[in-house]
Write a protein that holds these residues in place. Structure first.
Motif, PDB file in Angstrom:
ATOM      1  N   LYS A 134       0.954  -1.245  -0.032  1.00  8.37           N
ATOM      2  CA  LYS A 134       0.004   0.027  -0.144  1.00  8.37           C
ATOM      3  C   LYS A 134       0.897   1.363  -0.005  1.00  8.37           C
ATOM      4  CE  LYS A 134      -0.573   0.576   5.034  1.00  8.37           C
ATOM      5  NZ  LYS A 134       0.553   1.533   5.134  1.00  8.37           N
ATOM      6  N   ASP A 135       2.052   0.907   0.630  1.00 10.10           N
ATOM      7  CA  ASP A 135       2.998   2.454   0.526  1.00 10.10           C
ATOM      8  C   ASP A 135       3.366   2.783  -0.799  1.00 10.10           C
ATOM      9  OD1 ASP A 135       2.886   2.050   3.315  1.00 10.10           O
ATOM     10  OD2 ASP A 135       4.829   0.777   3.173  1.00 10.10           O
ATOM     11  N   ILE A 136       3.389   1.880  -1.962  1.00 11.45           N
ATOM     12  CA  ILE A 136       3.821   2.099  -3.216  1.00 11.45           C
ATOM     13  C   ILE A 136       2.662   2.120  -4.369  1.00 11.45           C
ATOM     14  CG2 ILE A 136       5.576   1.825  -5.093  1.00 11.45           C
ATOM     15  CD1 ILE A 136       5.764  -0.344  -1.914  1.00 11.45           C
ATOM     16  N   MET A 137       1.521   1.588  -4.012  1.00 10.11           N
ATOM     17  CA  MET A 137       0.352   1.795  -4.963  1.00 10.11           C
ATOM     18  C   MET A 137      -0.438   2.863  -4.804  1.00 10.11           C
ATOM     19  SD  MET A 137      -2.863   0.939  -3.814  1.00 10.11           S
ATOM     20  CE  MET A 137      -3.718  -0.103  -4.841  1.00 10.11           C
ATOM     21  N   THR A 138      -1.053   3.314  -5.869  1.00 11.45           N
ATOM     22  CA  THR A 138      -1.941   4.358  -5.857  1.00 11.45           C
ATOM     23  C   THR A 138      -3.560   4.188  -6.229  1.00 11.45           C
ATOM     24  OG1 THR A 138      -1.470   5.060  -8.123  1.00 11.45           O
ATOM     25  CG2 THR A 138      -0.174   6.236  -6.432  1.00 11.45           C
ATOM     26  N   GLY A 139      -3.733   2.850  -6.871  1.00 13.25           N
ATOM     27  CA  GLY A 139      -4.740   2.268  -7.230  1.00 13.25           C
ATOM     28  C   GLY A 139      -4.931   1.050  -8.052  1.00 13.25           C
ATOM     29  N   VAL A 140      -6.018   0.544  -8.029  1.00 12.66           N
ATOM     30  CA  VAL A 140      -6.232  -0.880  -8.701  1.00 12.66           C
ATOM     31  C   VAL A 140      -7.359  -0.994  -9.657  1.00 12.66           C
ATOM     32  CG1 VAL A 140      -5.316  -2.335  -6.866  1.00 12.66           C
ATOM     33  CG2 VAL A 140      -7.658  -1.939  -7.131  1.00 12.66           C
ATOM     34  N   SER A 141      -7.347  -1.535 -10.798  1.00 15.89           N
ATOM     35  CA  SER A 141      -8.287  -1.800 -11.559  1.00 15.89           C
ATOM     36  C   SER A 141      -8.926  -3.164 -11.685  1.00 15.89           C
ATOM     37  CB  SER A 141      -7.526  -1.720 -13.302  1.00 15.89           C
ATOM     38  OG  SER A 141      -6.943  -0.524 -13.333  1.00 15.89           O
ATOM     39  N   CYS A 142     -10.169  -3.483 -11.821  1.00 16.76           N
ATOM     40  CA  CYS A 142     -10.864  -4.639 -11.433  1.00 16.76           C
ATOM     41  C   CYS A 142     -11.645  -4.973 -12.748  1.00 16.76           C
ATOM     42  CB  CYS A 142     -11.344  -4.682 -10.091  1.00 16.76           C
ATOM     43  SG  CYS A 142     -10.511  -4.122  -8.671  1.00 16.76           S
ATOM     44  N   TYR A 143     -12.298  -5.982 -12.629  1.00 19.40           N
ATOM     45  CA  TYR A 143     -13.360  -6.425 -13.286  1.00 19.40           C
ATOM     46  C   TYR A 143     -14.484  -6.841 -12.197  1.00 19.40           C
ATOM     47  CZ  TYR A 143     -17.144  -8.410 -16.120  1.00 19.40           C
ATOM     48  OH  TYR A 143     -18.163  -8.661 -16.824  1.00 19.40           O
ATOM     49  N   ASP A 144     -15.535  -6.286 -12.178  1.00 20.10           N
ATOM     50  CA  ASP A 144     -16.517  -6.581 -11.072  1.00 20.10           C
ATOM     51  C   ASP A 144     -17.546  -7.722 -11.689  1.00 20.10           C
ATOM     52  OD1 ASP A 144     -18.944  -6.593  -9.484  1.00 20.10           O
ATOM     53  OD2 ASP A 144     -18.767  -4.395  -8.927  1.00 20.10           O
ATOM     54  N   THR A 145     -17.332  -8.756 -11.115  1.00 19.43           N
ATOM     55  CA  THR A 145     -18.312  -9.865 -11.463  1.00 19.43           C
ATOM     56  C   THR A 145     -19.739  -9.917 -11.192  1.00 19.43           C
ATOM     57  OG1 THR A 145     -17.758 -11.325  -9.578  1.00 19.43           O
ATOM     58  CG2 THR A 145     -16.309 -11.496 -11.709  1.00 19.43           C
ATOM     59  N   VAL A 146     -20.219  -9.105 -10.347  1.00 23.10           N
ATOM     60  CA  VAL A 146     -21.584  -8.751  -9.897  1.00 23.10           C
ATOM     61  C   VAL A 146     -22.146  -7.851 -10.947  1.00 23.10           C
ATOM     62  CG1 VAL A 146     -23.223  -8.142  -8.093  1.00 23.10           C
ATOM     63  CG2 VAL A 146     -21.222  -9.331  -7.431  1.00 23.10           C
ATOM     64  N   LEU A 147     -21.632  -6.722 -10.956  1.00 25.25           N
ATOM     65  CA  LEU A 147     -21.909  -5.609 -11.906  1.00 25.25           C
ATOM     66  C   LEU A 147     -21.799  -5.793 -13.280  1.00 25.25           C
ATOM     67  CD1 LEU A 147     -21.648  -2.305  -9.632  1.00 25.25           C
ATOM     68  CD2 LEU A 147     -23.808  -3.711 -10.044  1.00 25.25           C
ATOM     69  N   LYS A 148     -20.864  -6.749 -13.582  1.00 26.45           N
ATOM     70  CA  LYS A 148     -20.441  -7.373 -15.011  1.00 26.45           C
ATOM     71  C   LYS A 148     -19.688  -5.949 -15.603  1.00 26.45           C
ATOM     72  CE  LYS A 148     -23.791 -10.938 -15.353  1.00 26.45           C
ATOM     73  NZ  LYS A 148     -23.698 -11.047 -14.041  1.00 26.45           N
ATOM     74  N   GLN A 149     -18.810  -5.287 -15.018  1.00 30.34           N
ATOM     75  CA  GLN A 149     -18.254  -4.129 -15.614  1.00 30.34           C
ATOM     76  C   GLN A 149     -16.862  -3.923 -15.004  1.00 30.34           C
ATOM     77  OE1 GLN A 149     -21.206  -1.256 -14.786  1.00 30.34           O
ATOM     78  NE2 GLN A 149     -20.203  -0.343 -13.165  1.00 30.34           N
ATOM     79  N   LYS A 150     -16.201  -2.918 -15.727  1.00 29.89           N
ATOM     80  CA  LYS A 150     -14.645  -2.784 -15.293  1.00 29.89           C
ATOM     81  C   LYS A 150     -15.164  -1.850 -13.893  1.00 29.89           C
ATOM     82  CE  LYS A 150     -12.346  -2.948 -19.490  1.00 29.89           C
ATOM     83  NZ  LYS A 150     -11.673  -2.052 -20.465  1.00 29.89           N
TER      84      LYS A 150
END
Ligand SMILES: Cc1cc2nc3c(=O)[nH]c(=O)nc-3n(C[C@H](O)[C@H](O)[C@H](O)COP(=O)(O)OP(=O)(O)OC[C@H]3O[C@@H](n4cnc5c(N)ncnc54)[C@H](O)[C@@H]3O)c2cc1C
Length: 220
Positions: A134-150
């Motif tokens: 967490k000290d080096i990261m600023t964000g994550v990209s995901c795929y949401d399997t419930v809403l079926k969207q990025k």
């Protein structure tokens, strides 16, 4: 591209080398691939697997394992002290640490040799020698399997604590598939040597670090 394997042997996919199988194993190499999957048609449970170093299979897995082969490392070097770096979830974390060191980018060096992939690092908030992911990261990209969207989460939305994140919460189990992480590395040498065992490291190691900072190549 998506590759689907049925009745897949997992013995080379978990570091305990458990001789187990899963009903379906799916590899994908882009976030877009995930949008084409019909999750409701997959045998459940559906779970992501990285390097399989923090999973212990006690028997065959009856559902589907998803494995990321998203393997880019992109630098956004604008000549400033801070350098944003975008990393695919399937990149081997230790390879990433070595690459950043080779590029003279600081921040990940204490996390060298931790097994696993970049996507799992964001789930686990891996840490070592006084530094956490967490000290080096600023964000994550995901795929949401419930809403079926990025979707994406900023660091402050990830609920990070000691080896903890929102992605580990029971209510989110299997919901978010991490496809990429955004990091911020530094051009300014800022070694984190304040962790007690590092402070007590033999003088020779400290001389090596200081020589490296001064740009001196030592032959040992
Ligand atoms: C010898 C050894 C040394 C270790 N040293 C350390 C250490 O110093 N510090 C430390 O913090 N940990 C350490 N670990 C633990 C391990 O390295 C971390 O937990 C690592 O993040 C696991 O990565 P992986 O890719 O193998 O994840 P896996 O074991 O495959 O998965 C771990 C979890 O992440 C989930 N996951 C994986 N990929 C994704 C994805 N793309 N999207 C959503 N969820 C996903 C899985 O479902 C699972 O819940 C060590 C483990 C071993 C075996």
């Amino acid at each position: 591209m998506i590759k689907v394997f049925d009745d897949f042997d997992l013995s080379a996919r978990n570091t305990f080398r458990m001789k187990v199988r899963c009903r379906k194993f799916i590899e994908y190499d882009s976030a877009k691939d995930l949008e084409t999957l019909d999750f409701s048609a997959l045998p459940g449970p559906v779970l992501s697997i990285g390097g399989g170093s923090n999973l212990l299979f006690s028997g065959d897995f009856p559902g589907t394992l998803l494995h990321s082969r998203i393997e880019y490392v992109k630098f956004f070097d604008l000549g400033l002290e801070k350098v944003p770096v975008a990393v695919g979830a399937g990149v081997c974390f230790d390879f990433l640490c070595a690459k950043m060191c080779a590029e003279d980018l600081w921040g990940l060096e204490n996390l060298s040799l931790i097994p696993g992939d970049a996507g799992a690092a964001a789930v686990q908030n891996i840490g070592a020698y006084g530094v956490e992911f967490k000290d080096i990261m600023t964000g994550v990209s995901c795929y949401d399997t419930v809403l079926k969207q990025k979707c994406s989460f900023k660091r402050e939305e990830c609920g990070y604590g000691y080896r903890e994140s929102i992605f580990k919460k029971p209510e989110n189990k299997g919901r978010y598939i991490i496809t990429g992480v955004m990091l911020e590395l530094s051009r300014k040498p800022e070694p984190r040597l304040d962790y007690a065992p590092l402070k007590a490291a033999p003088a020779k190691s400290r001389v090596l670090v200081e020589a490296r900072l001064a740009g001196i190549q030592l032959v040992v």
